[in-house]
Write an enzyme that holds these catalytic residues in place. Structure first.
Site, PDB file in Angstrom:
ATOM      1  N   ARG A  38      39.313   7.583  58.161  1.00 57.20           N
ATOM      2  CA  ARG A  38      39.243   6.338  58.931  1.00 57.20           C
ATOM      3  C   ARG A  38      40.470   6.174  59.824  1.00 57.20           C
ATOM      4  NH1 ARG A  38      38.615   0.532  55.872  1.00 57.20           N
ATOM      5  NH2 ARG A  38      40.732   0.892  55.156  1.00 57.20           N
ATOM      6  N   LYS A  75      34.653  -5.087  55.053  1.00 59.97           N
ATOM      7  CA  LYS A  75      35.034  -6.500  55.164  1.00 59.97           C
ATOM      8  C   LYS A  75      35.693  -6.784  56.510  1.00 59.97           C
ATOM      9  CE  LYS A  75      37.772  -6.401  51.487  1.00 59.97           C
ATOM     10  NZ  LYS A  75      37.678  -4.984  51.070  1.00 59.97           N
ATOM     11  N   ARG A  80      43.522   2.158  44.615  1.00 59.99           N
ATOM     12  CA  ARG A  80      43.026   0.867  45.140  1.00 59.99           C
ATOM     13  C   ARG A  80      41.690   0.518  44.489  1.00 59.99           C
ATOM     14  NH1 ARG A  80      43.368   2.722  51.053  1.00 59.99           N
ATOM     15  NH2 ARG A  80      42.434   0.769  51.749  1.00 59.99           N
ATOM     16  N   ARG A 125      46.017   4.244  58.508  1.00 60.71           N
ATOM     17  CA  ARG A 125      46.784   3.532  57.493  1.00 60.71           C
ATOM     18  C   ARG A 125      47.420   4.508  56.512  1.00 60.71           C
ATOM     19  NH1 ARG A 125      43.314  -1.494  55.323  1.00 60.71           N
ATOM     20  NH2 ARG A 125      44.415  -0.839  53.440  1.00 60.71           N
ATOM     21  N   ARG A 145      42.192 -11.552  45.278  1.00 65.89           N
ATOM     22  CA  ARG A 145      41.965 -10.275  44.600  1.00 65.89           C
ATOM     23  C   ARG A 145      42.190 -10.385  43.106  1.00 65.89           C
ATOM     24  NH1 ARG A 145      43.181  -6.998  49.543  1.00 65.89           N
ATOM     25  NH2 ARG A 145      42.841  -4.814  49.117  1.00 65.89           N
TER      26      ARG A 145
HETATM   27  P1  AMP Z   1      43.749  -4.308  52.507  1.00 66.80           P
HETATM   28  O1  AMP Z   1      44.088  -4.158  53.950  1.00 66.80           O
HETATM   29  O2  AMP Z   1      43.038  -5.600  52.199  1.00 66.80           O
HETATM   30  O3  AMP Z   1      43.035  -3.105  51.955  1.00 66.80           O
HETATM   31  O4  AMP Z   1      45.139  -4.399  51.721  1.00 66.80           O
HETATM   32  C1  AMP Z   1      46.089  -3.346  51.755  1.00 66.80           C
HETATM   33  C2  AMP Z   1      47.075  -3.485  50.608  1.00 66.80           C
HETATM   34  O5  AMP Z   1      47.794  -4.725  50.721  1.00 66.80           O
HETATM   35  C3  AMP Z   1      46.452  -3.536  49.214  1.00 66.80           C
HETATM   36  O6  AMP Z   1      46.190  -2.233  48.696  1.00 66.80           O
HETATM   37  C4  AMP Z   1      47.533  -4.270  48.440  1.00 66.80           C
HETATM   38  O7  AMP Z   1      48.643  -3.424  48.165  1.00 66.80           O
HETATM   39  C5  AMP Z   1      47.996  -5.324  49.434  1.00 66.80           C
HETATM   40  N1  AMP Z   1      47.175  -6.565  49.368  1.00 66.80           N
HETATM   41  C6  AMP Z   1      46.375  -7.064  50.345  1.00 66.80           C
HETATM   42  N2  AMP Z   1      45.811  -8.215  49.962  1.00 66.80           N
HETATM   43  C7  AMP Z   1      46.263  -8.462  48.707  1.00 66.80           C
HETATM   44  C8  AMP Z   1      46.020  -9.488  47.751  1.00 66.80           C
HETATM   45  N3  AMP Z   1      45.195 -10.517  48.017  1.00 66.80           N
HETATM   46  N4  AMP Z   1      46.656  -9.404  46.559  1.00 66.80           N
HETATM   47  C9  AMP Z   1      47.505  -8.399  46.277  1.00 66.80           C
HETATM   48  N5  AMP Z   1      47.756  -7.362  47.111  1.00 66.80           N
HETATM   49  C10 AMP Z   1      47.151  -7.401  48.325  1.00 66.80           C
END
Ligand code: AMP
Length: 215
Positions: free
Chosen positions: A127, A13, A172, A161, A88
């Site tokens: 990654r 994404k 996740r 990360r 989400r």
């Molecule tokens: P991402 O970079 O999108 O993979 O997000 C990293 C982490 O941030 C996720 O594993 C969640 O802990 C938190 N997070 C990001 N976006 C959301 C969302 N829309 N709702 C809830 N938690 C989020």
């Protein structure tokens, strides 16, 4: 044009969103990036979410909806919003619909990047990204250049990360299947869902998304 990129962690994404920012002047709204920024700058909210994120759990709907609400008030000229990693949950999806309506905007497409789970685990473990421009690297498929400089911007600080490890990734993924995958049915029923093979070559994925946006 406003779109959602939907898919599990590692589906691509962020990579696709960055391409759309470069080619179509769209604005990437990644709640993950916003939360990492809050954490890195040590704000109260950032401290609150740090452990939740490290475990791979979802932070509360209230927090992420608040972050998105602020960004939607941005009225500068641009090619539309890309929601990346948001919504989400169904509560976030309905809140987004309401926020867009209240600000006289609408959602045009929801694009699912389809991938299989084995590929995700391989993609995510290993990654890293360039700390300057966000270019994505992988220990096996795209290692850092020998001179230690990013191929895109020449910087030499690469980041990993904290949640890109196998245990947190499995969590996740579990969160994705339990809480986010119902959104596929929700947007399908609204007639907005489009599907793209997220495992195809990056350029093929870019072309498939372009075809949806230009149609
Ligand atoms: P991402 O970079 O999108 O993979 O997000 C990293 C982490 O941030 C996720 O594993 C969640 O802990 C938190 N997070 C990001 N976006 C959301 C969302 N829309 N709702 C809830 N938690 C989020």
């Amino acid at each position: 044009m406003n779109i959602i990129l939907l898919g599990p962690p590692g589906a691509g994404k962020g990579t696709q969103a960055r391409h759309l920012v470069e080619t179509r002047n769209m604005v990437q709204l990644s709640t993950g990036d916003m939360l990492r920024e809050a954490k890195d700058s040590g704000t109260e909210m950032g401290m609150m979410v740090a452990d939740v994120m490290a475990r791979g759990d979802l932070v509360t709907d209230e927090i992420v909806i608040g972050l998105i609400r602020e960004k939607l008030e941005d009225k500068s000229e641009h090619g539309g919003f890309i929601f990346d990693g948001f919504p989400r949950t169904l509560a976030q999806a309905t809140a987004l619909g309401e926020l867009l309506e209240a600000t006289g905007q609408k959602l045009d497409h929801v694009i699912e990047l389809r991938v299989n789970d084995d590929a995700l685990v391989k993609r995510i473990s290993g990654r890293s990204t360039c700390g300057q421009c966000g270019e994505v690297y992988h220990d096996v498929t795209k290692p850092h250049p020998e001179d230690g400089k990013c191929v895109k911007c020449g910087a030499s600080d690469f980041k990993r990360r904290a949640d890109d490890n196998e245990e947190s990734l499995r969590n996740r993924l579990m969160e994705y299947y339990k809480k986010t995958s119902p959104l596929l049915g929700y947007y399908y029923a609204l007639g907005m869902l489009k599907r793209v093979d997220g495992l195809a070559d990056m350029k093929v994925v870019q072309a498939s998304i372009a075809a949806i946006l230009d149609n």
